[in-house]
Write a protein that holds these residues in place. Structure first.
Motif, PDB file in Angstrom:
ATOM      1  N   LEU A 265       0.828  -1.200   0.000  1.00  0.00           N
ATOM      2  CA  LEU A 265       0.000   0.000   0.000  1.00  0.00           C
ATOM      3  C   LEU A 265       0.864   1.252   0.000  1.00  0.00           C
ATOM      4  O   LEU A 265       0.488   2.273  -0.547  1.00  0.00           O
ATOM      5  N   ALA A 266       2.006   1.156   0.638  1.00  0.00           N
ATOM      6  CA  ALA A 266       2.876   2.315   0.751  1.00  0.00           C
ATOM      7  C   ALA A 266       3.815   2.463  -0.428  1.00  0.00           C
ATOM      8  O   ALA A 266       4.394   3.510  -0.619  1.00  0.00           O
TER       9      ALA A 266
ATOM     10  N   ILE B 255      -1.078  12.362  -8.406  1.00  0.00           N
ATOM     11  CA  ILE B 255      -1.276  12.014  -9.802  1.00  0.00           C
ATOM     12  C   ILE B 255       0.079  11.639 -10.389  1.00  0.00           C
ATOM     13  O   ILE B 255       1.044  12.370 -10.209  1.00  0.00           O
ATOM     14  N   PRO B 256       0.198  10.511 -11.105  1.00  0.00           N
ATOM     15  CA  PRO B 256       1.476  10.158 -11.708  1.00  0.00           C
ATOM     16  C   PRO B 256       1.933  11.240 -12.669  1.00  0.00           C
ATOM     17  O   PRO B 256       1.129  11.814 -13.407  1.00  0.00           O
ATOM     18  N   THR B 257       3.214  11.520 -12.676  1.00  0.00           N
ATOM     19  CA  THR B 257       3.733  12.593 -13.504  1.00  0.00           C
ATOM     20  C   THR B 257       4.343  12.086 -14.802  1.00  0.00           C
ATOM     21  O   THR B 257       4.761  12.884 -15.631  1.00  0.00           O
ATOM     22  N   ASN B 258       4.409  10.774 -14.986  1.00  0.00           N
ATOM     23  CA  ASN B 258       5.070  10.262 -16.175  1.00  0.00           C
ATOM     24  C   ASN B 258       4.057   9.955 -17.273  1.00  0.00           C
ATOM     25  O   ASN B 258       3.048   9.329 -17.048  1.00  0.00           O
TER      26      ASN B 258
ATOM     27  N   ARG C 284     -12.915  -3.005   6.242  1.00  0.00           N
ATOM     28  CA  ARG C 284     -13.473  -2.127   5.210  1.00  0.00           C
ATOM     29  C   ARG C 284     -12.458  -1.087   4.769  1.00  0.00           C
ATOM     30  O   ARG C 284     -12.251  -0.860   3.564  1.00  0.00           O
ATOM     31  N   ALA C 285     -11.785  -0.458   5.743  1.00  0.00           N
ATOM     32  CA  ALA C 285     -10.791   0.556   5.412  1.00  0.00           C
ATOM     33  C   ALA C 285      -9.599  -0.059   4.679  1.00  0.00           C
ATOM     34  O   ALA C 285      -9.062   0.535   3.734  1.00  0.00           O
ATOM     35  N   PHE C 286      -9.185  -1.256   5.098  1.00  0.00           N
ATOM     36  CA  PHE C 286      -8.061  -1.927   4.464  1.00  0.00           C
ATOM     37  C   PHE C 286      -8.362  -2.219   3.002  1.00  0.00           C
ATOM     38  O   PHE C 286      -7.545  -1.952   2.109  1.00  0.00           O
ATOM     39  N   LEU C 287      -9.536  -2.773   2.727  1.00  0.00           N
ATOM     40  CA  LEU C 287      -9.902  -3.088   1.342  1.00  0.00           C
ATOM     41  C   LEU C 287     -10.035  -1.816   0.516  1.00  0.00           C
ATOM     42  O   LEU C 287      -9.649  -1.783  -0.660  1.00  0.00           O
ATOM     43  N   SER C 288     -10.590  -0.770   1.120  1.00  0.00           N
ATOM     44  CA  SER C 288     -10.729   0.496   0.402  1.00  0.00           C
ATOM     45  C   SER C 288      -9.362   1.049   0.008  1.00  0.00           C
ATOM     46  O   SER C 288      -9.151   1.475  -1.138  1.00  0.00           O
ATOM     47  N   ARG C 289      -8.406   1.038   0.938  1.00  0.00           N
ATOM     48  CA  ARG C 289      -7.068   1.549   0.628  1.00  0.00           C
ATOM     49  C   ARG C 289      -6.376   0.662  -0.402  1.00  0.00           C
ATOM     50  O   ARG C 289      -5.649   1.151  -1.273  1.00  0.00           O
ATOM     51  N   ALA C 290      -6.587  -0.650  -0.289  1.00  0.00           N
ATOM     52  CA  ALA C 290      -5.994  -1.570  -1.255  1.00  0.00           C
ATOM     53  C   ALA C 290      -6.509  -1.283  -2.659  1.00  0.00           C
ATOM     54  O   ALA C 290      -5.773  -1.418  -3.641  1.00  0.00           O
TER      55      ALA C 290
ATOM     56  N   SER D 116      -4.940   2.870  -8.193  1.00  0.00           N
ATOM     57  CA  SER D 116      -5.077   4.048  -9.053  1.00  0.00           C
ATOM     58  C   SER D 116      -4.147   5.180  -8.628  1.00  0.00           C
ATOM     59  O   SER D 116      -4.361   6.331  -8.970  1.00  0.00           O
ATOM     60  N   ASN D 117      -3.132   4.848  -7.828  1.00  0.00           N
ATOM     61  CA  ASN D 117      -2.204   5.866  -7.312  1.00  0.00           C
ATOM     62  C   ASN D 117      -2.956   6.979  -6.584  1.00  0.00           C
ATOM     63  O   ASN D 117      -2.654   8.161  -6.744  1.00  0.00           O
ATOM     64  N   ALA D 118      -3.957   6.593  -5.808  1.00  0.00           N
ATOM     65  CA  ALA D 118      -4.787   7.576  -5.116  1.00  0.00           C
ATOM     66  C   ALA D 118      -4.842   7.319  -3.621  1.00  0.00           C
ATOM     67  O   ALA D 118      -5.775   7.758  -2.953  1.00  0.00           O
ATOM     68  N   LEU D 119      -3.861   6.613  -3.082  1.00  0.00           N
ATOM     69  CA  LEU D 119      -3.827   6.363  -1.646  1.00  0.00           C
ATOM     70  C   LEU D 119      -3.508   7.657  -0.907  1.00  0.00           C
ATOM     71  O   LEU D 119      -2.513   8.311  -1.191  1.00  0.00           O
ATOM     72  N   LEU D 120      -4.358   8.026   0.036  1.00  0.00           N
ATOM     73  CA  LEU D 120      -4.239   9.321   0.709  1.00  0.00           C
ATOM     74  C   LEU D 120      -3.513   9.242   2.044  1.00  0.00           C
ATOM     75  O   LEU D 120      -2.977  10.244   2.506  1.00  0.00           O
ATOM     76  N   LEU D 121      -3.506   8.088   2.709  1.00  0.00           N
ATOM     77  CA  LEU D 121      -2.936   8.048   4.059  1.00  0.00           C
ATOM     78  C   LEU D 121      -2.550   6.631   4.438  1.00  0.00           C
ATOM     79  O   LEU D 121      -2.941   5.658   3.777  1.00  0.00           O
ATOM     80  N   VAL D 122      -1.752   6.529   5.492  1.00  0.00           N
ATOM     81  CA  VAL D 122      -1.459   5.242   6.115  1.00  0.00           C
ATOM     82  C   VAL D 122      -1.953   5.316   7.558  1.00  0.00           C
ATOM     83  O   VAL D 122      -2.139   6.391   8.105  1.00  0.00           O
TER      84      VAL D 122
END
Length: 298
Positions: free
Chosen positions: A13-14, A29-32, A266-272, A277-283
């Motif tokens: 995830l990280a 957002i990916p820059t490449n 629920r939170a784990f699956l959501s972050r996974a 989509s390179n949209a993970l906001l937090l750990v």
């Protein structure tokens, strides 16, 4: 209290956060490739504004209209929730197979071991903090530094730290333990967890910083697993562990564990799903590890 196991299945995830934060830049957002970063940002804000206006119109219609438009806000919410559940289910369909196929850095074995500092912020945690500190001191791979931040506690936290761990009470200063090498404390007025972490982060010079809540019990190899993961993945910037709630063995405690277990899954699956989509906001903040230089750069 929370039990944090070693960061195995959650480590990938990280990895995506590490990619986004490379080169001293923090982006979601990916820059490449493809469109330029500026255009991607404009496009992203445009979509957000458009959806916000759509929701606003739907809410106005629900209040002022007697036609089918009055149902629009509810229908939009159902549509969004259905899409979100479908998206998470689709993105995590291969979760049992593991998140990442990336290979570890083959040169990691020749590097010096990364140094680790553990920060434990605490406010009125006299009932649990001794267990947490003893647990960190009992790790199979001890961190180089353990720093407790007493955030203006009004209970017996300060007295307990002095009596059990040889940590004297000196306001606004870092005091080393007379009993345990590498263990220190900072006593400060109450300014909140975020400010407490920021103050001590600026004083550290280790390669990695691990934050542990004062009511968290780490698995014996949690620090070792964190250190190893960062040594093997040079692009890894932030990571967290898998949390499991622990409460009193009463019917209320068991009910609370059941509810929080569901919430964590629920939170784990959501972050996974969002990491795909390179949209993970937090750990997770109860047990999180960061590369210090990248953390301080942002």
């Amino acid at each position: 209290a929370f039990y944090a196991s070693s960061p195995t299945t959650t480590m990938p995830l990280a990895e995506h956060m590490g990619k986004q934060m490379s080169n001293n830049r923090l982006t979601v957002i990916p820059t490449n490739g493809g469109l330029s970063l500026n255009w991607r940002m404009v496009k992203g804000h445009g979509i957000f504004i458009s959806l916000s206006l759509l929701w606003l119109l739907a809410l106005i219609g629900a209040v002022q209209s007697n036609s089918l438009l009055a149902w629009s806000s509810g229908l939009l919410y159902i549509a969004y929730d259905t899409w979100l559940i479908t998206y998470i289910a689709w993105r995590t369909r291969h979760i049992a197979d593991g998140f990442s196929t990336r290979q570890a850095d083959q040169t990691a074995s020749v590097r010096l071991p990364l140094t680790v500092a553990v920060i434990i912020p605490a406010r009125n945690e006299a009932d649990v903090i001794a267990t947490t500190i003893k647990n960190v001191l009992a790790q199979t791979d001890l961190p180089e530094r353990i720093l407790i931040v007493n955030d203006g506690s009004t209970d017996q936290t300060a007295a307990l730290l002095q009596a059990q761990f040889g940590l004297a009470v000196v306001l606004d200063g870092v005091t080393d333990s007379t009993l345990f090498p590498g263990l220190s404390v900072m006593h400060k007025p109450h300014t909140g967890k975020a400010d407490s972490l920021n103050k001590v982060c600026a004083l550290l010079d280790t390669d990695l910083i691990v934050t542990v809540d004062a009511d968290t019990w780490l698995a014996p190899n949690a620090i070792a697993a964190s250190r190893q993961a960062f040594e093997q993945e040079t692009e890894l910037v932030a990571a967290c562990g898998v949390l499991s709630p622990r409460c009193a063995n009463t019917w209320r405690g068991r009910a609370f564990v059941w509810v929080q277990t569901y919430e964590y899954i629920r939170a784990f699956l959501s972050r996974a799903a969002w990491m795909q989509s390179n949209a993970l906001l937090l750990v997770s903040g109860a047990f999180a590890a960061y590369r210090r230089d990248m953390l301080q750069s942002i």
